[in-house]
Motif scaffolding. Structure first.
Motif, PDB file in Angstrom:
ATOM      1  N   LYS A   1      -6.603  12.289   2.622  1.00  0.00           N
ATOM      2  CA  LYS A   1      -5.799  11.084   2.752  1.00  0.00           C
ATOM      3  C   LYS A   1      -6.649   9.835   2.544  1.00  0.00           C
ATOM      4  N   LYS A   2      -7.884   9.912   3.046  1.00  0.00           N
ATOM      5  CA  LYS A   2      -8.806   8.772   2.917  1.00  0.00           C
ATOM      6  C   LYS A   2      -9.044   8.470   1.433  1.00  0.00           C
ATOM      7  N   GLN A   3      -9.282   9.523   0.657  1.00  0.00           N
ATOM      8  CA  GLN A   3      -9.547   9.335  -0.774  1.00  0.00           C
ATOM      9  C   GLN A   3      -8.317   8.761  -1.478  1.00  0.00           C
ATOM     10  N   ARG A   4      -7.144   9.259  -1.069  1.00  0.00           N
ATOM     11  CA  ARG A   4      -5.923   8.759  -1.697  1.00  0.00           C
ATOM     12  C   ARG A   4      -5.740   7.277  -1.401  1.00  0.00           C
ATOM     13  N   GLN A   5      -6.015   6.924  -0.150  1.00  0.00           N
ATOM     14  CA  GLN A   5      -5.897   5.506   0.199  1.00  0.00           C
ATOM     15  C   GLN A   5      -6.890   4.670  -0.585  1.00  0.00           C
TER      16      GLN A   5
ATOM     17  N   GLU B   1       8.644  -9.291   0.762  1.00  0.00           N
ATOM     18  CA  GLU B   1       8.094 -10.608   1.115  1.00  0.00           C
ATOM     19  C   GLU B   1       7.323 -11.215  -0.045  1.00  0.00           C
ATOM     20  N   LEU B   2       7.126 -10.451  -1.133  1.00  0.00           N
ATOM     21  CA  LEU B   2       6.302 -10.938  -2.238  1.00  0.00           C
ATOM     22  C   LEU B   2       7.161 -11.583  -3.317  1.00  0.00           C
ATOM     23  N   SER B   3       6.517 -12.494  -4.088  1.00  0.00           N
ATOM     24  CA  SER B   3       7.228 -13.093  -5.214  1.00  0.00           C
ATOM     25  C   SER B   3       7.346 -12.043  -6.333  1.00  0.00           C
ATOM     26  N   GLN B   4       8.205 -12.333  -7.307  1.00  0.00           N
ATOM     27  CA  GLN B   4       8.398 -11.412  -8.436  1.00  0.00           C
ATOM     28  C   GLN B   4       7.073 -11.067  -9.113  1.00  0.00           C
ATOM     29  N   GLY B   5       6.264 -12.095  -9.343  1.00  0.00           N
ATOM     30  CA  GLY B   5       4.989 -11.876 -10.027  1.00  0.00           C
ATOM     31  C   GLY B   5       4.086 -10.947  -9.229  1.00  0.00           C
ATOM     32  N   MET B   6       4.019 -11.212  -7.910  1.00  0.00           N
ATOM     33  CA  MET B   6       3.192 -10.380  -7.029  1.00  0.00           C
ATOM     34  C   MET B   6       3.713  -8.944  -7.018  1.00  0.00           C
ATOM     35  N   GLN B   7       5.046  -8.823  -6.973  1.00  0.00           N
ATOM     36  CA  GLN B   7       5.638  -7.483  -6.961  1.00  0.00           C
ATOM     37  C   GLN B   7       5.266  -6.727  -8.230  1.00  0.00           C
ATOM     38  N   GLN B   8       5.282  -7.446  -9.370  1.00  0.00           N
ATOM     39  CA  GLN B   8       4.985  -6.755 -10.623  1.00  0.00           C
ATOM     40  C   GLN B   8       3.512  -6.366 -10.682  1.00  0.00           C
ATOM     41  N   ARG B   9       2.650  -7.154 -10.006  1.00  0.00           N
ATOM     42  CA  ARG B   9       1.244  -6.737  -9.911  1.00  0.00           C
ATOM     43  C   ARG B   9       1.159  -5.380  -9.213  1.00  0.00           C
ATOM     44  N   VAL B  10       1.911  -5.250  -8.110  1.00  0.00           N
ATOM     45  CA  VAL B  10       1.906  -3.968  -7.388  1.00  0.00           C
ATOM     46  C   VAL B  10       2.472  -2.875  -8.292  1.00  0.00           C
ATOM     47  N   GLY B  11       3.499  -3.249  -9.087  1.00  0.00           N
ATOM     48  CA  GLY B  11       4.072  -2.289 -10.031  1.00  0.00           C
ATOM     49  C   GLY B  11       3.011  -1.791 -11.009  1.00  0.00           C
TER      50      GLY B  11
ATOM     51  N   GLU C   1      -5.636  -7.518  -2.917  1.00  0.00           N
ATOM     52  CA  GLU C   1      -6.426  -6.926  -1.832  1.00  0.00           C
ATOM     53  C   GLU C   1      -6.107  -7.526  -0.463  1.00  0.00           C
ATOM     54  N   ASP C   2      -5.485  -8.713  -0.451  1.00  0.00           N
ATOM     55  CA  ASP C   2      -5.177  -9.332   0.847  1.00  0.00           C
ATOM     56  C   ASP C   2      -3.783  -8.966   1.351  1.00  0.00           C
ATOM     57  N   SER C   3      -3.058  -8.200   0.579  1.00  0.00           N
ATOM     58  CA  SER C   3      -1.649  -7.975   0.931  1.00  0.00           C
ATOM     59  C   SER C   3      -1.305  -6.506   1.087  1.00  0.00           C
ATOM     60  N   PHE C   4      -2.268  -5.677   1.495  1.00  0.00           N
ATOM     61  CA  PHE C   4      -1.990  -4.241   1.642  1.00  0.00           C
ATOM     62  C   PHE C   4      -0.786  -3.991   2.539  1.00  0.00           C
ATOM     63  N   ASN C   5      -0.706  -4.757   3.636  1.00  0.00           N
ATOM     64  CA  ASN C   5       0.311  -4.442   4.646  1.00  0.00           C
ATOM     65  C   ASN C   5       1.513  -5.375   4.600  1.00  0.00           C
ATOM     66  N   LYS C   6       1.627  -6.110   3.496  1.00  0.00           N
ATOM     67  CA  LYS C   6       2.817  -6.957   3.366  1.00  0.00           C
ATOM     68  C   LYS C   6       3.963  -6.109   2.850  1.00  0.00           C
ATOM     69  N   LYS C   7       5.153  -6.359   3.393  1.00  0.00           N
ATOM     70  CA  LYS C   7       6.336  -5.674   2.886  1.00  0.00           C
ATOM     71  C   LYS C   7       6.632  -6.192   1.472  1.00  0.00           C
TER      72      LYS C   7
ATOM     73  N   LEU D   1       0.832  -1.204   0.000  1.00  0.00           N
ATOM     74  CA  LEU D   1       0.000   0.000   0.000  1.00  0.00           C
ATOM     75  C   LEU D   1       0.868   1.255   0.000  1.00  0.00           C
ATOM     76  N   GLU D   2       1.909   1.256   0.807  1.00  0.00           N
ATOM     77  CA  GLU D   2       2.791   2.425   0.867  1.00  0.00           C
ATOM     78  C   GLU D   2       3.461   2.667  -0.482  1.00  0.00           C
ATOM     79  N   ASN D   3       3.820   1.564  -1.160  1.00  0.00           N
ATOM     80  CA  ASN D   3       4.449   1.708  -2.463  1.00  0.00           C
ATOM     81  C   ASN D   3       3.527   2.400  -3.454  1.00  0.00           C
ATOM     82  N   VAL D   4       2.254   2.000  -3.459  1.00  0.00           N
ATOM     83  CA  VAL D   4       1.304   2.626  -4.378  1.00  0.00           C
ATOM     84  C   VAL D   4       1.017   4.054  -3.926  1.00  0.00           C
ATOM     85  N   MET D   5       0.930   4.233  -2.588  1.00  0.00           N
ATOM     86  CA  MET D   5       0.640   5.564  -2.034  1.00  0.00           C
ATOM     87  C   MET D   5       1.736   6.578  -2.371  1.00  0.00           C
ATOM     88  N   LEU D   6       2.958   6.103  -2.500  1.00  0.00           N
ATOM     89  CA  LEU D   6       4.084   6.987  -2.803  1.00  0.00           C
ATOM     90  C   LEU D   6       3.769   7.826  -4.047  1.00  0.00           C
ATOM     91  N   GLY D   7       3.240   7.159  -5.079  1.00  0.00           N
ATOM     92  CA  GLY D   7       2.884   7.867  -6.296  1.00  0.00           C
ATOM     93  C   GLY D   7       1.583   8.642  -6.145  1.00  0.00           C
TER      94      GLY D   7
END
Lengths: 275, 380
Positions: free
Chosen positions: A131-135, A157-167, A148-154, A115-121
């Motif tokens: 802030k609520k709307q941004r979140q 800790e994610l696999s490459q595929g999962m990381q690219q989804r966040v990307g 949706e189940d991994s908002f607070n995962k660092k 979540l923080e990674n997406v929030m950065l942008g």
């Protein structure tokens, strides 16, 4: 026969998109030179390409032909040696959030949660809303890519595929005018790659953000694109050929594979690459 | 009814499973416990081996010196004197013991003696405080009564009487820890900000490079002298003890280079991908530094800080010795000059205490590092 077809398509395209209002990204006479001790090395020269609004363009070519150089020049991360790049008729000045980038490696900050990674942008682009709307924006796109189940995962800790989804979520969440994708699935295994292509095209179908994507994968290029741009091998690389993909959207993998033209397109691309 | 039966069946099934599960967990736990027991066993074994070798070594050295003394007495003064010396050594009398590497048991005895000494001095301090209480109360009263004149500068405030006897070993250790911490903090506050600034700018890095390269290898003794020159002048006209200030500044300046170099390197070598992300998102300078560059260079900064802390401990002895600061350095030096029977053993006690505290401080840093930094580090 086929080649004639595509040329004709190109001609009709030019007629349809004649009004300059519909051009999102305009590369004209683009040139890139790297000075070396042995003299200048010209990577790109006389490169002209117009990309329309809501168009998905894939770029294919041999390794080292300058595709990535071209993309990073559009992103503003690499200075232009000659010619110009314009977004909606305005020349670009350095990088900016109007041109979102999905990098080859996910490039998430490993010390932040997804979540923080997406929030950065999002914080950067939507600084004016609460802030609520941004979140909510960040969570919406994470939901879209199935995280949706991994908002607070660092991120680490994610696999490459999962990381690219966040990307992908991070890039779409800042609502860029142009989305630049530099072989985003190149490092993934073929199963994960298919999954992520589906996710990408699903999100894209909703947002219709003009997209330019580099790929090595012929099938990926056809499945995702409205047009496949083929680049000649460097040095002095330029656009070699353009192939229109006339499949209806939204597409499914099955409908694409079953389509009569699929293998014609595929043959065209492979002929170009092996030439 | 039918429901009842199924419920019963279910509970039975779980009750059958329960012992199996608990057995699995105990086996798992046992295996883990076995692992840690094995680890502990190896450590204990190696410590025993070390103490054993040390014992044999010190015994050999002891015999060598004793034999030499006896032989010398025989040669110089004849059989009777030699017998007397031998008897004296055998009796354990402190006047004629060979002065060499102390054995483990001697070091242990010295440690116990130092602990006893701590209690004695503690009692001394209490006695002292009781004895001086009436006088101190008088002084305090005087200071209160004349507060206005003291504030105006007409009368000087009277100093209360403080304990001035010798310090216990614990006081000495605490002084040393304070010195190292103060020095470490000084290093942290100087080296990290400068490291970040020169890490960010290649031209500043070049400008600072000669400075770092020249001052990094300077010995603690020279740092002490340099700091002494400056602090002495700053303290002119001030009679208070400046040995602590001099020693912590010297320790800090001597130990900060690892942090400075590592911070600069960490900041300069942030992954280009992260920088590109920051560029594409057009993060401001402040955000770029605090959200991207600093978190990403934290592992290297902490590596630097850990080296700094261990260097600080290492140079502490030399610097305290020179600065006459009442810490372990001075303790070791005084014991060495003292030449008493148990001086050597006390020096070794100090050595072990320094080593153990250094080890604990490193573990502390490691814990802090793993708590705040994104990649976990195993201690070696």
């Amino acid at each position: 026969m086929n080649a004639i077809n595509t040329k004709q398509n190109l001609a009709t395209d030019n007629v349809i998109f004649n009004s300059s209002n519909d051009v999102m990204l305009d590369l004209s006479e683009l040139k890139k030179v790297y000075p070396t001790p042995k003299g200048d090395y010209i990577v790109l020269e006389n490169l002209n390409l117009k990309i329309m609004k809501e168009e998905f363009v894939t770029i294919i070519g041999h390794s080292g032909c300058g595709k990535t150089t071209m993309l990073s020049m559009i992103a503003g991360l690499n200075p232009i040696s000659g010619g110009s790049i314009a977004v909606l008729g305005k020349g670009i000045k350095g990088p900016g959030p109007d041109r979102g980038v999905i990098f080859q490696s996910p490039s998430l900050m490993p010390w932040m949660t997804t979540l923080e990674n997406v929030m950065l942008g999002v914080n950067q682009v939507f600084g004016h809303v609460s802030k609520k709307q941004r979140q909510d924006i960040a969570k919406y796109y994470l939901h879209k890519v199935g995280m949706e189940d991994s908002f607070n995962k660092k991120a680490k800790e994610l696999s490459q595929g999962m990381q690219q989804r966040v990307g992908i979520a991070r890039a779409f969440a800042i609502k860029p005018k142009v989305l630049l994708l530099d072989e985003p699935f190149g490092m993934l295994d073929s199963l994960t790659r298919g999954e992520l292509q589906d996710i990408l095209i699903e999100v894209w179908n909703k947002e219709k953000i003009t997209a330019v994507m580099i790929t090595h994968d012929v099938d990926e290029a056809i499945f995702l694109a409205d047009r496949v741009v083929m680049m000649t091998s460097g040095p002095r690389a330029k656009i070699g050929d353009i192939l229109d993909i006339n499949f209806d959207r939204p597409r499914t993998r099955k409908s694409v594979l079953d389509h009569d033209d699929y293998y014609t397109y595929r043959k065209h691309l492979i002929d170009f690459l092996e030439h | 009814m039918g429901q009842d039966i199924t419920l019963k069946e279910k509970s039975q099934r779980t009750s059958i499973l329960k012992p199996v599960i608990s057995k699995i967990t105990t086996v798992f736990k046992q295996e883990k416990m076995f692992e840690s027991l094995k680890k502990l066993g190896i450590t204990v074994l190696s410590i025993t081996l070390f103490i054993g070798l040390w014992h044999l070594g010190s015994k050999a050295l002891y015999n060598k010196e004793a034999n030499f003394t006896i032989a010398k007495a025989l040669e110089d003064q004849g059989q009777a004197a030699a017998d007397a010396v031998q008897a004296c050594i055998a009796s354990g009398d402190s006047s004629c013991q060979p002065n060499t590497l102390p054995s483990p048991s001697q070091v242990w005895t010295s440690l116990l003696a130092l602990i006893d000494d701590y209690y004695i001095i503690k009692q001394d301090k209490i006695d002292d405080a009781i004895e001086n209480a009436p006088l101190n109360a008088e002084i305090r009263q005087f200071n209160i009564d004349n507060a206005a004149q003291i504030a105006a500068g007409d009368i000087e405030a009277r100093q209360e009487i403080e304990y001035t006897g010798r310090s216990s070993f614990l006081d000495i250790v605490v002084t040393s820890i304070k010195t190292v911490f103060a020095g470490f903090l000084l290093a942290l506050f100087i080296a990290v900000p400068i490291g970040i600034i020169i890490g960010l700018s290649p031209s500043l890095r070049n400008a600072f490079n000669w400075f770092i390269q020249i001052f990094k290898p300077v010995s603690p003794v020279v740092w002490y002298l340099l700091v002494f020159m400056i602090v002495k002048t700053l303290y002119i006209g001030n009679s208070s003890d400046n040995s602590f200030v001099i020693s912590f500044i010297s320790v800090g300046l001597c130990a900060m280079w690892a942090t400075l170099v590592n911070t600069a390197m960490g900041v300069a070598s942030v992954d280009q991908d992260y920088i590109n992300v920051a560029k594409v998102l057009k993060l401001g300078t402040f955000q770029k530094i605090f959200k991207v560059i600093l978190p990403s260079s934290l592992p290297l900064i902490f590596t630097g800080l850990r080296i700094t802390l261990s260097v600080a401990w290492m140079v502490l002895i030399a610097i305290e010795l020179l600065a006459q600061s009442k810490g372990l350095g001075l303790f070791v030096w005084e014991e060495f000059n003292n030449g008493a029977n148990d001086s050597n053993a006390k020096i070794l006690v100090a050595m072990f205490v320094i080593g153990i505290i250094g080890f604990l401080l490193d573990r502390l840093m490691l814990t802090v590092q793993n708590a705040v930094s994104f990649n976990k580090v195993e201690g070696v």
